[in-house]
Write an enzyme that holds these catalytic residues in place. Structure first.
Site, short mmCIF file in Angstrom:
data_model
loop_
_atom_site.label_atom_id
_atom_site.label_comp_id
_atom_site.label_asym_id
_atom_site.label_seq_id
_atom_site.Cartn_x
_atom_site.Cartn_y
_atom_site.Cartn_z
N ARG A 58 0.84 -1.21 0.00
CA ARG A 58 0.00 0.00 0.00
C ARG A 58 0.87 1.26 0.00
O ARG A 58 0.53 2.26 -0.61
CB ARG A 58 -0.95 -0.03 1.21
CG ARG A 58 -2.02 -1.08 1.05
CD ARG A 58 -2.83 -1.25 2.30
NE ARG A 58 -3.64 -0.08 2.60
CZ ARG A 58 -4.32 0.04 3.74
NH1 ARG A 58 -4.24 -0.91 4.65
NH2 ARG A 58 -5.05 1.10 3.97
N ILE A 90 -5.12 6.30 5.99
CA ILE A 90 -3.74 6.30 6.50
C ILE A 90 -2.78 6.85 5.44
O ILE A 90 -1.60 7.01 5.72
CB ILE A 90 -3.33 4.87 6.95
CG1 ILE A 90 -3.42 3.85 5.82
CG2 ILE A 90 -4.21 4.43 8.12
CD1 ILE A 90 -2.91 2.46 6.25
N ASP A 91 -3.33 7.22 4.25
CA ASP A 91 -2.44 7.87 3.27
C ASP A 91 -2.27 9.33 3.68
O ASP A 91 -2.95 9.82 4.59
CB ASP A 91 -3.04 7.75 1.84
CG ASP A 91 -4.36 8.52 1.67
OD1 ASP A 91 -5.35 7.91 1.24
OD2 ASP A 91 -4.39 9.73 2.01
N HIS A 106 -7.07 6.46 12.24
CA HIS A 106 -6.61 5.07 12.15
C HIS A 106 -5.13 4.95 11.85
O HIS A 106 -4.67 3.92 11.39
CB HIS A 106 -7.45 4.32 11.09
CG HIS A 106 -8.88 4.23 11.46
ND1 HIS A 106 -9.88 4.05 10.53
CD2 HIS A 106 -9.50 4.31 12.66
CE1 HIS A 106 -11.06 4.01 11.15
NE2 HIS A 106 -10.85 4.18 12.45
N SER A 174 -18.10 4.61 4.12
CA SER A 174 -19.33 3.79 4.20
C SER A 174 -19.90 3.83 5.61
O SER A 174 -20.93 3.23 5.88
CB SER A 174 -18.99 2.34 3.81
OG SER A 174 -18.02 1.83 4.73
N GLY A 216 -16.20 12.41 -4.84
CA GLY A 216 -15.61 13.49 -4.05
C GLY A 216 -15.11 14.65 -4.88
O GLY A 216 -15.33 15.82 -4.54
C1 BV8 Z 1 -12.19 -0.68 18.57
C2 BV8 Z 1 -6.52 1.03 9.56
C3 BV8 Z 1 -12.29 -1.39 20.81
C4 BV8 Z 1 -5.90 -0.15 8.96
C5 BV8 Z 1 -8.85 0.58 9.94
C6 BV8 Z 1 -19.46 -5.37 15.36
C7 BV8 Z 1 -20.31 -4.28 15.22
C8 BV8 Z 1 -19.82 -2.97 15.35
C9 BV8 Z 1 -18.45 -2.74 15.62
C10 BV8 Z 1 -17.63 -3.83 15.73
C11 BV8 Z 1 -18.11 -5.14 15.61
N1 BV8 Z 1 -17.07 -5.96 15.76
C12 BV8 Z 1 -15.95 -5.24 16.00
C13 BV8 Z 1 -16.28 -3.94 15.99
C14 BV8 Z 1 -15.36 -2.79 16.22
C15 BV8 Z 1 -14.57 -2.52 14.95
C16 BV8 Z 1 -15.49 -2.23 13.80
O1 BV8 Z 1 -16.06 -1.14 13.71
N2 BV8 Z 1 -15.63 -3.21 12.88
C17 BV8 Z 1 -16.53 -2.99 11.75
C18 BV8 Z 1 -15.87 -3.54 10.47
C19 BV8 Z 1 -17.84 -3.69 12.05
N3 BV8 Z 1 -13.77 -1.35 15.25
C20 BV8 Z 1 -12.55 -1.50 15.81
O2 BV8 Z 1 -12.03 -2.56 16.02
C21 BV8 Z 1 -11.86 -0.20 16.22
N4 BV8 Z 1 -11.37 -0.37 17.56
O3 BV8 Z 1 -13.39 -0.76 18.45
O4 BV8 Z 1 -11.51 -0.92 19.72
C22 BV8 Z 1 -11.44 -1.29 21.99
C23 BV8 Z 1 -11.88 -0.50 23.06
C24 BV8 Z 1 -11.11 -0.47 24.20
C25 BV8 Z 1 -9.91 -1.18 24.28
C26 BV8 Z 1 -9.47 -1.93 23.18
C27 BV8 Z 1 -10.23 -1.99 22.01
C28 BV8 Z 1 -10.67 0.11 15.33
C29 BV8 Z 1 -11.14 0.32 13.92
C30 BV8 Z 1 -9.96 0.78 13.07
C31 BV8 Z 1 -9.60 -0.31 12.09
N5 BV8 Z 1 -8.59 0.18 11.16
N6 BV8 Z 1 -7.89 1.01 9.14
C32 BV8 Z 1 -5.76 0.01 7.50
O5 BV8 Z 1 -6.20 1.03 6.93
O6 BV8 Z 1 -5.20 -0.91 6.92
S1 BV8 Z 1 -10.42 0.62 9.37
C33 BV8 Z 1 -10.48 0.81 7.68
O7 BV8 Z 1 -11.88 0.98 7.37
C34 BV8 Z 1 -9.83 2.08 7.12
O8 BV8 Z 1 -9.35 2.97 8.08
C35 BV8 Z 1 -11.00 2.72 6.39
O9 BV8 Z 1 -10.88 4.05 6.23
C36 BV8 Z 1 -12.07 2.36 7.33
C37 BV8 Z 1 -13.45 2.68 7.00
O10 BV8 Z 1 -13.67 2.31 5.67
P1 BV8 Z 1 -14.08 3.52 4.68
O11 BV8 Z 1 -13.03 4.57 4.74
O12 BV8 Z 1 -15.47 3.93 4.99
O13 BV8 Z 1 -13.95 2.81 3.29
P2 BV8 Z 1 -15.03 1.87 2.59
O14 BV8 Z 1 -14.34 1.14 1.48
O15 BV8 Z 1 -15.78 1.10 3.64
O16 BV8 Z 1 -16.07 2.90 1.96
C38 BV8 Z 1 -15.64 3.73 0.89
C39 BV8 Z 1 -16.75 4.72 0.65
O17 BV8 Z 1 -16.30 5.61 -0.38
C40 BV8 Z 1 -18.03 4.05 0.13
O18 BV8 Z 1 -19.14 4.64 0.78
C41 BV8 Z 1 -18.01 4.37 -1.34
O19 BV8 Z 1 -19.31 4.50 -1.88
C42 BV8 Z 1 -17.31 5.70 -1.35
N7 BV8 Z 1 -16.65 6.06 -2.63
C43 BV8 Z 1 -16.22 5.23 -3.61
N8 BV8 Z 1 -15.67 5.98 -4.61
C44 BV8 Z 1 -15.77 7.29 -4.23
C45 BV8 Z 1 -16.39 7.34 -2.98
N9 BV8 Z 1 -16.63 8.50 -2.32
C46 BV8 Z 1 -16.26 9.63 -2.95
N10 BV8 Z 1 -15.66 9.67 -4.16
C47 BV8 Z 1 -15.41 8.52 -4.83
N11 BV8 Z 1 -14.81 8.56 -6.05
#
Ligand code: BV8
Length: 233
Positions: A58, A90-91, A106, A174, A216
């Site tokens: 990446r 993270i970029d 993140h 999302s 965007g």
């Molecule tokens: C924590 C870094 C607790 C790494 C990332 C069940 C239910 C709810 C929550 C949870 C669950 N099970 C676990 C959890 C918690 C979990 C979570 O939320 N999981 C989700 C998947 C259900 N969260 C965690 O674990 C967090 N920590 O809760 O800790 C805790 C508390 C106390 C003590 C200890 C622990 C940590 C979460 C951080 C994870 N790290 N990234 C890496 O990047 O490699 S997350 C990763 O997803 C990225 O950061 C990314 O940014 C993030 C979110 O994704 P999006 O950015 O939204 O990207 P996505 O592809 O999903 O969507 C893109 C969007 O762009 C779409 O809407 C699309 O339509 C749109 N798009 C497309 N093209 C365009 C556009 N928009 C504009 N222009 C375009 N051209």
């Protein structure tokens, strides 16, 4: 008169037009990888080289891309508004476009961190972070990134930002990852809130909500024009 404060929550979609894959779109980043293997502490413990390679690929990709019109439109808002960007990305494309206040919820792709002392953070020159790269205390360096199941240290700062917003913009996310996605719940109903995305994410209806179904690059320019017309005398 004090400048209005715009707070932005951005996600992978804002970097899509620069050529960086999002996570959950078709052929997204997580395709071909098991999130549990490359973005969790368990995955790191099990196979650190796989994880280092995932982030090296990446970083290599990110070195070859440039900020797009969306990043630039957000940077340009700083001439008329106070702007804080809370990004899940993270970029470093927001910074490279010229945004001066960016909070990386993140973590950061071009930084590494000691596995012994999380206060020891280093810049990564080039694109590689490998097994055997050690901190000054002799422990293996890891990506300075928040994995699933890890705390989000910048969350408190991000909440302070959104609670002081006059205008809130959500772009390219999302809204599936918490606690980041929960930031919108801290924004009061009086604050004009814009959601910019070609595929609108699920958002609970609220007052002052403006949905801009566009990529965007186009959507942010459109909203920037609207904000200048609305808030600048
Ligand atoms: C924590 C870094 C607790 C790494 C990332 C069940 C239910 C709810 C929550 C949870 C669950 N099970 C676990 C959890 C918690 C979990 C979570 O939320 N999981 C989700 C998947 C259900 N969260 C965690 O674990 C967090 N920590 O809760 O800790 C805790 C508390 C106390 C003590 C200890 C622990 C940590 C979460 C951080 C994870 N790290 N990234 C890496 O990047 O490699 S997350 C990763 O997803 C990225 O950061 C990314 O940014 C993030 C979110 O994704 P999006 O950015 O939204 O990207 P996505 O592809 O999903 O969507 C893109 C969007 O762009 C779409 O809407 C699309 O339509 C749109 N798009 C497309 N093209 C365009 C556009 N928009 C504009 N222009 C375009 N051209």
């Amino acid at each position: 008169m004090a400048r209005k404060k715009i707070v932005v929550l951005s996600g992978a979609g804002v970097s899509a037009e620069s050529g960086i894959a999002t996570f959950r779109d078709a052929n997204g980043l997580w395709e071909g990888y098991d999130v549990m293997e490359v973005a969790t502490p368990e995955g790191w413990r099990k196979d650190p080289e796989l994880v280092l390679d995932f982030y090296n690929q990446r970083r290599k990709k990110a070195l070859g891309v440039i900020p797009n019109d969306g990043h630039k439109a957000l940077a340009a808002l700083e001439s008329d508004f106070e702007v804080s960007i809370v990004t899940q990305n993270i970029d470093n494309l927001h910074e490279r476009a010229g945004s001066s206040r960016v909070i990386h919820l993140h973590g950061e792709l071009f930084k590494s961190r000691s596995t012994l002392d999380s206060g020891l953070i280093y810049d990564i020159e080039g694109w590689e972070l490998n097994l055997g790269d050690k901190c000054e205390k002799g422990s293996q360096l890891r990506p300075h990134v928040v994995w699933f199941g890890e705390m989000v240290p910048a969350m408190e700062m991000a909440v302070r930002e959104v609670t002081s917003a006059d205008i809130f913009i959500v772009v390219g996310t999302s809204l599936q990852v918490y606690p980041a996605a929960g930031l919108i719940d801290y924004v009061s109903g009086e604050v004009p809130t814009y959601i910019i995305d070609p595929k609108m994410p699920p958002v609970v209806h609220r007052d002052n909500l403006f949905l801009v179904e566009a990529p965007g690059g186009i959507g942010l320019k459109q909203v920037a024009t609207e904000l200048r017309n609305k808030f600048l005398d």
